[in-house]
Design a protein around this motif. Sequence first.
Motif, PDB file in Angstrom:
ATOM      1  N   GLU A   1      -3.071  -1.303   7.800  1.00 13.94           N
ATOM      2  CA  GLU A   1      -3.672  -1.424   6.526  1.00 13.94           C
ATOM      3  C   GLU A   1      -3.202  -0.140   5.534  1.00 13.94           C
ATOM      4  O   GLU A   1      -3.396  -0.237   4.294  1.00 13.94           O
ATOM      5  N   TRP A   2      -3.303   1.026   6.343  1.00 15.59           N
ATOM      6  CA  TRP A   2      -3.097   2.254   5.455  1.00 15.59           C
ATOM      7  C   TRP A   2      -2.545   3.442   6.364  1.00 15.59           C
ATOM      8  O   TRP A   2      -2.388   3.238   7.780  1.00 15.59           O
ATOM      9  N   VAL A   3      -1.788   4.206   5.897  1.00 18.28           N
ATOM     10  CA  VAL A   3      -1.042   5.349   6.542  1.00 18.28           C
ATOM     11  C   VAL A   3      -1.424   6.741   5.763  1.00 18.28           C
ATOM     12  O   VAL A   3      -1.517   6.739   4.536  1.00 18.28           O
ATOM     13  N   ASP A   4      -1.298   7.781   6.611  1.00 16.93           N
ATOM     14  CA  ASP A   4      -1.317   9.005   5.940  1.00 16.93           C
ATOM     15  C   ASP A   4       0.104   9.798   5.992  1.00 16.93           C
ATOM     16  O   ASP A   4       0.965   9.718   6.814  1.00 16.93           O
ATOM     17  N   ILE A   5       0.521  10.042   4.595  1.00 10.89           N
ATOM     18  CA  ILE A   5       1.789  10.920   4.624  1.00 10.89           C
ATOM     19  C   ILE A   5       1.706  12.447   4.182  1.00 10.89           C
ATOM     20  O   ILE A   5       0.916  12.518   3.248  1.00 10.89           O
ATOM     21  N   GLY A   6       2.143  13.222   5.065  1.00  7.08           N
ATOM     22  CA  GLY A   6       1.917  14.739   4.998  1.00  7.08           C
ATOM     23  C   GLY A   6       2.856  15.078   3.511  1.00  7.08           C
ATOM     24  O   GLY A   6       3.667  14.628   3.476  1.00  7.08           O
ATOM     25  N   MET A   7       2.217  16.117   2.846  1.00  2.00           N
ATOM     26  CA  MET A   7       2.704  16.730   1.744  1.00  2.00           C
ATOM     27  C   MET A   7       3.270  18.112   2.145  1.00  2.00           C
ATOM     28  O   MET A   7       2.529  18.769   2.969  1.00  2.00           O
TER      29      MET A   7
ATOM     30  N   ASP B   1       4.316  -2.671  -6.005  1.00  2.00           N
ATOM     31  CA  ASP B   1       2.881  -3.433  -5.966  1.00  2.00           C
ATOM     32  C   ASP B   1       2.549  -3.565  -4.578  1.00  2.00           C
ATOM     33  O   ASP B   1       1.352  -3.956  -4.183  1.00  2.00           O
ATOM     34  N   THR B   2       3.239  -2.991  -3.427  1.00  2.48           N
ATOM     35  CA  THR B   2       2.596  -2.948  -1.945  1.00  2.48           C
ATOM     36  C   THR B   2       1.585  -1.830  -1.653  1.00  2.48           C
ATOM     37  O   THR B   2       1.168  -1.534  -0.866  1.00  2.48           O
ATOM     38  N   ILE B   3       1.452  -1.038  -2.767  1.00  2.00           N
ATOM     39  CA  ILE B   3       0.534  -0.015  -2.763  1.00  2.00           C
ATOM     40  C   ILE B   3      -0.906  -0.327  -3.308  1.00  2.00           C
ATOM     41  O   ILE B   3      -0.577  -0.714  -4.623  1.00  2.00           O
TER      42      ILE B   3
ATOM     43  N   ASP C   1      -5.570  11.019  -2.672  1.00  2.00           N
ATOM     44  CA  ASP C   1      -4.871  12.259  -2.387  1.00  2.00           C
ATOM     45  C   ASP C   1      -6.060  13.227  -1.537  1.00  2.00           C
ATOM     46  O   ASP C   1      -7.200  13.559  -2.047  1.00  2.00           O
ATOM     47  N   LYS C   2      -5.484  13.617  -0.529  1.00  2.00           N
ATOM     48  CA  LYS C   2      -6.365  14.419   0.595  1.00  2.00           C
ATOM     49  C   LYS C   2      -6.058  15.807   0.410  1.00  2.00           C
ATOM     50  O   LYS C   2      -6.332  16.768   1.343  1.00  2.00           O
ATOM     51  N   GLY C   3      -5.250  16.274  -0.385  1.00  2.00           N
ATOM     52  CA  GLY C   3      -4.692  17.602  -0.611  1.00  2.00           C
ATOM     53  C   GLY C   3      -3.646  17.736   0.102  1.00  2.00           C
ATOM     54  O   GLY C   3      -2.427  18.133  -0.156  1.00  2.00           O
ATOM     55  N   ARG C   4      -3.539  17.988   1.643  1.00  2.00           N
ATOM     56  CA  ARG C   4      -2.556  18.386   2.398  1.00  2.00           C
ATOM     57  C   ARG C   4      -1.712  16.886   3.070  1.00  2.00           C
ATOM     58  O   ARG C   4      -0.832  16.946   3.569  1.00  2.00           O
ATOM     59  N   SER C   5      -2.358  15.745   2.578  1.00  2.00           N
ATOM     60  CA  SER C   5      -1.676  14.553   2.577  1.00  2.00           C
ATOM     61  C   SER C   5      -2.215  13.392   1.731  1.00  2.00           C
ATOM     62  O   SER C   5      -3.230  13.754   1.141  1.00  2.00           O
ATOM     63  N   LEU C   6      -1.561  12.409   1.688  1.00  2.00           N
ATOM     64  CA  LEU C   6      -1.860  11.077   0.695  1.00  2.00           C
ATOM     65  C   LEU C   6      -2.020   9.866   1.899  1.00  2.00           C
ATOM     66  O   LEU C   6      -1.441   9.690   2.636  1.00  2.00           O
ATOM     67  N   ALA C   7      -3.365   9.550   1.650  1.00  2.00           N
ATOM     68  CA  ALA C   7      -3.549   8.303   2.283  1.00  2.00           C
ATOM     69  C   ALA C   7      -3.204   7.004   1.267  1.00  2.00           C
ATOM     70  O   ALA C   7      -3.606   7.073   0.148  1.00  2.00           O
ATOM     71  N   ILE C   8      -2.236   6.346   2.003  1.00  2.00           N
ATOM     72  CA  ILE C   8      -1.600   5.262   1.304  1.00  2.00           C
ATOM     73  C   ILE C   8      -2.292   3.857   1.552  1.00  2.00           C
ATOM     74  O   ILE C   8      -2.036   3.515   2.850  1.00  2.00           O
ATOM     75  N   TYR C   9      -2.920   3.448   0.551  1.00  2.00           N
ATOM     76  CA  TYR C   9      -3.625   2.112   1.158  1.00  2.00           C
ATOM     77  C   TYR C   9      -2.718   0.847   0.740  1.00  2.00           C
ATOM     78  O   TYR C   9      -2.497   0.725  -0.450  1.00  2.00           O
TER      79      TYR C   9
END
Length: 204
Positions: free
Chosen positions: A44-50, A63-65, A70-78
Amino acid sequence: RADTPTDEIEHFIITVDVQDDASLKMTYHIDWKVLDDEEYGPLEWVDIGMPNSNHSEVTELTDTIDFIEDKGRSLAIYLDREYYQDEIASFEFSFIQDHMYQIDRFVDGETVFAYTPAWFDGMEVKDLTIRWNEDKAGAWQPDCTMEDGYLVFSSSLQQGERYSITVAYPNDAFGFSPDRQAVDGQDDDWDEDTYDDYGYADNY
């Protein structure tokens, strides 16, 4: 973590364009395949490090997002829905990234970008491709090909494996600023033991 990977990355394609102010316009395209939806449920969602927390203008491009946190050190992609076994969630987003270079790091008169994309401790990345705009670039590592004005770095990664590149420019190529440099051991890959870029599946 499951003993057997529950997901894999089919393609992780990163396009990088250096802006006049020496920030980076970065576009991430990821094809994320679900191998097992029973261990933790559907994706359902993933965390991608920045690379570091100095990013802005995070923009969904597919459209799939559903939305991005924005979590600072990463982005939570829902994602737009739940993804089940053998399905691939393909999504793309862009952002502006700063504090990525160091002036006179190795050679006087030369500024170097060091970049390590997010890695995934629990899954394989079958195809990692970094496309870095070659405009004004003077040197780079490792070896790569050139295509349509971009340096193209390619690799595949096993679980937890990392891949790093450097691209060097004359100090006057862009608007490099001493107060916007990367910080040793915190915001870049000069010290891998404390580097804060990461990526993993968090879908349960």
